[in-house]
Design a protein around this motif. Structure first.
Motif, PDB file in Angstrom:
ATOM      1  N   ILE A 113      19.760  32.837  25.898  1.00 23.59           N
ATOM      2  CA  ILE A 113      21.002  33.602  25.965  1.00 23.59           C
ATOM      3  C   ILE A 113      21.430  34.045  24.570  1.00 23.59           C
ATOM      4  CG2 ILE A 113      23.419  33.511  26.675  1.00 23.59           C
ATOM      5  CD1 ILE A 113      22.638  31.467  28.776  1.00 23.59           C
ATOM      6  N   THR A 114      21.264  33.154  23.592  1.00 21.13           N
ATOM      7  CA  THR A 114      21.622  33.515  22.217  1.00 21.13           C
ATOM      8  C   THR A 114      20.770  34.672  21.711  1.00 21.13           C
ATOM      9  OG1 THR A 114      22.247  31.211  21.802  1.00 21.13           O
ATOM     10  CG2 THR A 114      21.900  32.622  19.882  1.00 21.13           C
ATOM     11  N   ASP A 115      19.479  34.651  22.038  1.00 17.51           N
ATOM     12  CA  ASP A 115      18.590  35.739  21.618  1.00 17.51           C
ATOM     13  C   ASP A 115      19.019  37.071  22.235  1.00 17.51           C
ATOM     14  OD1 ASP A 115      15.967  36.735  20.435  1.00 17.51           O
ATOM     15  OD2 ASP A 115      15.651  37.156  22.563  1.00 17.51           O
ATOM     16  N   ALA A 116      19.372  37.042  23.508  1.00 13.92           N
ATOM     17  CA  ALA A 116      19.847  38.271  24.152  1.00 13.92           C
ATOM     18  C   ALA A 116      21.145  38.752  23.523  1.00 13.92           C
ATOM     19  CB  ALA A 116      20.042  38.026  25.649  1.00 13.92           C
ATOM     20  N   TYR A 117      22.032  37.826  23.177  1.00 14.13           N
ATOM     21  CA  TYR A 117      23.292  38.210  22.538  1.00 14.13           C
ATOM     22  C   TYR A 117      23.052  38.850  21.174  1.00 14.13           C
ATOM     23  CZ  TYR A 117      27.847  37.699  20.294  1.00 14.13           C
ATOM     24  OH  TYR A 117      29.014  37.940  19.617  1.00 14.13           O
ATOM     25  N   GLU A 118      22.156  38.268  20.393  1.00 17.82           N
ATOM     26  CA  GLU A 118      21.857  38.835  19.077  1.00 17.82           C
ATOM     27  C   GLU A 118      21.225  40.219  19.213  1.00 17.82           C
ATOM     28  OE1 GLU A 118      22.734  37.747  16.212  1.00 17.82           O
ATOM     29  OE2 GLU A 118      23.679  35.945  17.041  1.00 17.82           O
ATOM     30  N   THR A 119      20.380  40.399  20.215  1.00 20.68           N
ATOM     31  CA  THR A 119      19.778  41.717  20.438  1.00 20.68           C
ATOM     32  C   THR A 119      20.839  42.760  20.757  1.00 20.68           C
ATOM     33  OG1 THR A 119      17.776  40.637  21.280  1.00 20.68           O
ATOM     34  CG2 THR A 119      18.070  42.968  21.797  1.00 20.68           C
ATOM     35  N   ILE A 120      21.805  42.389  21.594  1.00 22.64           N
ATOM     36  CA  ILE A 120      22.886  43.313  21.934  1.00 22.64           C
ATOM     37  C   ILE A 120      23.712  43.653  20.693  1.00 22.64           C
ATOM     38  CG2 ILE A 120      24.969  43.608  23.321  1.00 22.64           C
ATOM     39  CD1 ILE A 120      22.359  43.715  24.887  1.00 22.64           C
ATOM     40  N   LYS A 121      24.016  42.665  19.870  1.00 24.46           N
ATOM     41  CA  LYS A 121      24.788  42.917  18.664  1.00 24.46           C
ATOM     42  C   LYS A 121      24.041  43.860  17.723  1.00 24.46           C
ATOM     43  CE  LYS A 121      28.156  41.225  17.687  1.00 24.46           C
ATOM     44  NZ  LYS A 121      29.547  41.683  17.896  1.00 24.46           N
ATOM     45  N   ASN A 122      22.709  43.678  17.605  1.00 23.45           N
ATOM     46  CA  ASN A 122      21.922  44.573  16.758  1.00 23.45           C
ATOM     47  C   ASN A 122      21.929  45.994  17.310  1.00 23.45           C
ATOM     48  OD1 ASN A 122      21.281  42.457  15.045  1.00 23.45           O
ATOM     49  ND2 ASN A 122      19.393  41.947  16.152  1.00 23.45           N
ATOM     50  N   TYR A 123      21.830  46.132  18.630  1.00 20.63           N
ATOM     51  CA  TYR A 123      21.873  47.460  19.244  1.00 20.63           C
ATOM     52  C   TYR A 123      23.227  48.127  19.026  1.00 20.63           C
ATOM     53  CZ  TYR A 123      17.408  47.140  21.717  1.00 20.63           C
ATOM     54  OH  TYR A 123      16.085  47.073  22.019  1.00 20.63           O
ATOM     55  N   GLN A 124      24.297  47.339  19.126  1.00 21.64           N
ATOM     56  CA  GLN A 124      25.616  47.924  18.910  1.00 21.64           C
ATOM     57  C   GLN A 124      25.806  48.354  17.449  1.00 21.64           C
ATOM     58  OE1 GLN A 124      28.425  44.997  20.379  1.00 21.64           O
ATOM     59  NE2 GLN A 124      28.472  45.952  22.413  1.00 21.64           N
ATOM     60  N   ARG A 125      25.128  47.671  16.529  1.00 23.94           N
ATOM     61  CA  ARG A 125      25.237  48.028  15.115  1.00 23.94           C
ATOM     62  C   ARG A 125      24.324  49.196  14.745  1.00 23.94           C
ATOM     63  NH1 ARG A 125      23.476  43.688  13.213  1.00 23.94           N
ATOM     64  NH2 ARG A 125      21.378  44.411  12.692  1.00 23.94           N
ATOM     65  N   ASP A 126      23.074  49.170  15.238  1.00 23.19           N
ATOM     66  CA  ASP A 126      22.073  50.170  14.849  1.00 23.19           C
ATOM     67  C   ASP A 126      21.951  51.305  15.844  1.00 23.19           C
ATOM     68  OD1 ASP A 126      21.579  48.455  12.741  1.00 23.19           O
ATOM     69  OD2 ASP A 126      19.929  47.433  13.779  1.00 23.19           O
ATOM     70  N   GLY A 127      22.572  51.176  16.997  1.00 20.11           N
ATOM     71  CA  GLY A 127      22.455  52.214  18.013  1.00 20.11           C
ATOM     72  C   GLY A 127      21.493  51.821  19.117  1.00 20.11           C
TER      73      GLY A 127
END
Length: 556
Positions: free
Chosen positions: A492-506
């Motif tokens: 779950i943490t990995d999925a959360y970090e991926t979402i945060k990166n997408y929100q930052r980088d597009g």
């Protein structure tokens, strides 16, 4: 001159066709953009009143109110049944302490104790009118006479046991002998049927005493509702199946409610019932409206998907990807429709219960409770239009496939520990006596609850089993808490970090997203990062795609 005329006609025809295609494309783009807008954006764009949002808000308020009203009424019914069961146990079970022992109420260990308990039931039944505190009495038959109490004993057809000689002669066939007793004659059994109660304990399997009582639940008057009449089917069992020297006493009660035949009450109870029926009917109407609106949205989405699919096929010879298709087939609408159907069924059952036509309180509670759960879960859809609140939804969507696969693998290990604990520790530990108890105990241990008690309650009479239990419990706790649970959180943490990166980088773009943004390179493949995490942005499909076939088509 003729050639020039033909050339101009052809140019005008091509220009006209291109213009029509452009208008058609822009119309499709506008419709798609409007479909994926939030209710507020739709209102600002076309002054379209968000009827679905208004209906959903109204439905949440009404369904929650309906659930609370039914829950309060259901609590009165359940408490009435439980308190009557406790009262009957204190009335008919001799030496009942007020607390059941394990799965039975009382246990007796001597022949005089069995006789005293049996005779106590008959004596108390004959004096019920003078003993009972609540409004309860004997049930009557169609002719107005009291229904009899029935005593049945099940015995082996033939039995002879000599423990000292290690010899026995048993006919495993059971025979049942019953004796009916009317309330007036229940106190005279000693003189008329004394031989029936001469029990052969070697042959005796069990003794069952059954009778019916009537009662009225007057406490509902305080909640301004009509009282219900109840029929209690009571069964008292003297269980001697184990022949271990311990006779277990059970009291089972089945309560059925019905409308009272002759009643008179002053106040507003009847009017209050009519108001509730009108309210439930309005809830059904609102749910039908909600289901129709959501069904209409699903039909519109399917038509837009067909138009977009036809556009990609005709202009770019492409098919719509699965992620883009998922954007059109909105699961939230299906969730709302299911909740509406459950609410309608639960409301109909509730109306039947209030009309005293049904008594299925538990079934109605399941329908209303599940529908309310789904309705409140559906609120998340509208929070998803805000980026800060949408992180939870996107994380759940991204992590769910991996978590599901992980749980399947961990579940195999969990089942193995469940069966092993049941077969080895079941005879020695009360928390491992059944498969469901073992699963519940292990789940409690997995979350760090009740550890010391589980270790301490194991009977240490068998040294080998005691040593095995320590290895079993230590290995399970270490494996699941330190490894399985940690990996579960890491997913779950990995999925959360991926979402945060997408929100930052597009977010990666798909054909649908590019089309809505009027990008001309709709056919261009994604040339950035590639990941196996498939996510969707709340308004537009923003999943990363890898289409090797599309790349091959483009190259060719």
């Amino acid at each position: 001159m003729e050639l020039l005329t033909r050339y101009l006609d052809r140019s005008n025809s091509v220009s006209s066709t291109a213009t029509l295609d452009f208008i058609k494309e822009e119309k499709l783009r506008d419709d798609l953009k409007y479909y994926f807008m939030s209710p507020c954006e739709k209102y600002r764009a076309r002054r379209h009143i968000p009827w679905k949002l208004g209906v959903q808000i109204l439905k949440i308020v009404m369904i929650t109110t309906q659930l609370v009203l039914f829950g309060l009424n259901n609590q009165l019914v359940v408490s009435y049944k439980e308190e009557n069961a406790m009262a009957l146990k204190n009335l008919f079970l001799k030496d009942y302490s007020g607390v059941d022992e394990d799965d039975y109420s009382v246990a007796v260990y001597t022949q005089p104790g069995v006789y005293d308990s049996l005779f106590h039931v008959l004596d108390q039944y004959g004096r019920l009118g003078r003993l009972a505190v609540g409004p309860i009495s004997y049930a009557e038959d169609e002719d107005g006479g009291p229904l009899p109490l029935v005593v049945c004993k099940n015995l082996y057809r033939r039995g002879s046991v000599q423990p000292s000689d290690e010899a026995y002669d048993i006919d495993a066939q059971l025979e049942t002998i019953c004796l009916p007793l009317l309330p007036k004659t229940a106190l005279q059994w000693r003189t008329h049927n004394a031989s029936f109660f001469d029990l052969d304990f070697y042959r005796l399997v069990d003794v069952k005493i059954t009778f019916k009582l009537k009662g009225i639940n007057l406490q509902t008057v305080r909640s301004r509702e009509l009282p219900d009449c109840y029929s209690f089917s009571v069964t008292i069992t003297f269980d001697n199946q184990c022949h271990s020297g311990k006779v277990k006493l059970f009291l089972d009660m089945d309560a059925q409610s019905s409308a009272c035949r002759d009643w008179k009450i002053s106040g507003t109870a009847e009017k209050n019932t009519h108001y509730l029926l009108v309210f439930d009917g309005f809830v059904i109407l609102v749910c039908l409206t909600s289901a129709v609106l959501c069904t209409r949205s699903i039909v519109l989405a399917v038509r837009l998907l067909q138009r977009f699919s036809r556009f990609l096929h005709e202009n770019h010879n492409r098919k719509v990807c699965e992620d883009d298709q998922g954007e059109f087939l909105n699961g939230w609408y299906a969730l709302v429709i299911v909740s509406d159907l459950l609410t309608i069924i639960g409301s109909i059952l509730k109306m039947e219960i209030q009309a005293k036509s049904l008594t299925s309180y538990d079934v109605c509670s399941i329908f209303l409770g599940t529908s309310t759960l789904l309705v409140w879960v559906g609120v998340i859809r509208y929070l998803g239009y805000f980026q800060k609140y949408n992180v939870l939804i996107l994380t759940m969507k991204a992590a769910f496939p991996k978590v599901l696969r992980f749980c399947c693998c961990a579940g195999m290990i969990y089942l193995g520990y469940t069966f092993c604990g049941w077969i080895v520790l079941g005879p020695y530990h009360e928390k491992f006596e059944g498969l469901s108890l073992v699963a519940e105990c292990l789940f409690s241990l997995l979350n760090g609850d009740d550890m010391f008690t589980t270790f301490a309650q194991l009977k240490d009479k068998n040294t080998l089993v005691w040593l095995f239990s320590r290895a079993y419990l230590y290995s399970f706790i270490s494996l699941f808490i330190y490894m399985v649970l940690s990996l579960f959180i890491a997913l779950i943490t990995d999925a959360y970090e991926t979402i945060k990166n997408y929100q930052r980088d597009g977010f990666p773009l798909t054909d649908l997203h590019k089309f809505l943004h009027d990008q001309k390179d709709t056919l261009a493949p994604e040339d950035g990062r590639q990941t196996d995490v498939h996510i969707r942005y709340p308004v537009f499909c923003c999943c990363e795609r890898v289409h090797e076939n599309d790349e091959a088509t483009l190259i060719s």
